[in-house]
Design a protein around this motif. Structure first.
Motif, mmCIF file in Angstrom:
data_model
loop_
_atom_site.group_PDB
_atom_site.id
_atom_site.type_symbol
_atom_site.label_atom_id
_atom_site.label_comp_id
_atom_site.label_asym_id
_atom_site.label_seq_id
_atom_site.Cartn_x
_atom_site.Cartn_y
_atom_site.Cartn_z
ATOM 1 N N ARG A 1 -3.496 1.583 -7.528
ATOM 2 C CA ARG A 1 -2.880 0.402 -6.342
ATOM 3 C C ARG A 1 -3.708 -1.336 -7.376
ATOM 4 O O ARG A 1 -1.711 -1.915 -7.291
ATOM 5 C CB ARG A 1 -3.952 0.597 -5.490
ATOM 6 C CG ARG A 1 -3.170 0.322 -4.058
ATOM 7 C CD ARG A 1 -2.434 1.102 -3.629
ATOM 8 N NE ARG A 1 -2.413 2.869 -3.830
ATOM 9 C CZ ARG A 1 -2.573 2.669 -2.700
ATOM 10 N NH1 ARG A 1 -3.702 2.268 -1.906
ATOM 11 N NH2 ARG A 1 -3.486 4.444 -2.793
ATOM 12 N N GLY B 1 2.846 1.297 -3.015
ATOM 13 C CA GLY B 1 1.292 2.276 -4.078
ATOM 14 C C GLY B 1 1.162 3.836 -4.274
ATOM 15 O O GLY B 1 1.072 4.681 -4.611
ATOM 16 N N GLU C 1 0.707 -1.127 -0.106
ATOM 17 C CA GLU C 1 0.061 -0.115 0.328
ATOM 18 C C GLU C 1 0.666 1.435 0.203
ATOM 19 O O GLU C 1 0.616 2.280 -1.194
ATOM 20 C CB GLU C 1 -0.747 0.427 1.193
ATOM 21 C CG GLU C 1 -2.035 1.395 1.127
ATOM 22 C CD GLU C 1 -2.845 1.108 2.555
ATOM 23 O OE1 GLU C 1 -3.442 1.857 2.783
ATOM 24 O OE2 GLU C 1 -3.233 -0.101 2.878
#
Length: 148
Positions: free
Chosen positions: A60, A48, A45
């Protein structure tokens, strides 16, 4: 000088992808650039988020696919840090080989030289035919601060 030292990680990645007949995509290059720019232990995450800052418009899901593909090609690897989750970093000659130590009390993650367990690896291979691969897990214990 290794190929990665002569060129930046993104250039080496692009070259290796082309040699394999794989696509050189903005997401793949952004992932490598993000990982090359930090010593932090980043989650998918976080990668991303930073990749989108570098190249607005990257989704993402595309970053996750890029991480998977780069992992398959041996350019990126991951480590399971227990409750801290899975983090990613460059692999092979794109980054120094290292292992991870995680404090079970405070959660601190320390990087140590990748060859520190080589005597144990050799012994396990010699005596049991077992190939130890500790790079993808964190060795858990207590850090100096928590053990005192």
């Amino acid at each position: 000088m290794t190929p990665a030292a002569a060129k930046g990680p993104a250039e080496v990645t692009a070259q290796r992808l082309r040699e394999r007949g794989e696509r050189v995509t903005p997401a793949r290059l952004a992932v490598v650039e993000v990982l090359a720019a930090t010593a932090e232990h980043l989650s998918a995450e976080q990668i991303g988020e930073r990749a989108e800052e570098l190249r607005p418009g990257i989704h993402r899901a595309t970053v996750y696919r890029a991480l998977d593909a780069l992992g398959e090609f041996g350019l990126v690897t991951h480590v399971h840090l227990g409750r801290a989750g899975t983090t990613y970093h460059l692999a092979g000659d794109l980054a120094p080989r290292h292992l991870h130590l995680r404090c079970s009390d405070c959660g601190t993650v320390l990087d140590v030289a990748g060859d520190i367990l080589d005597p144990v690896r050799r012994k396990l291979l010699r005596e049991l035919g077992f190939h130890l691969a500790p790079e993808q897990v964190a060795l858990v214990g207590l850090c100096k601060d928590c053990s005192s």
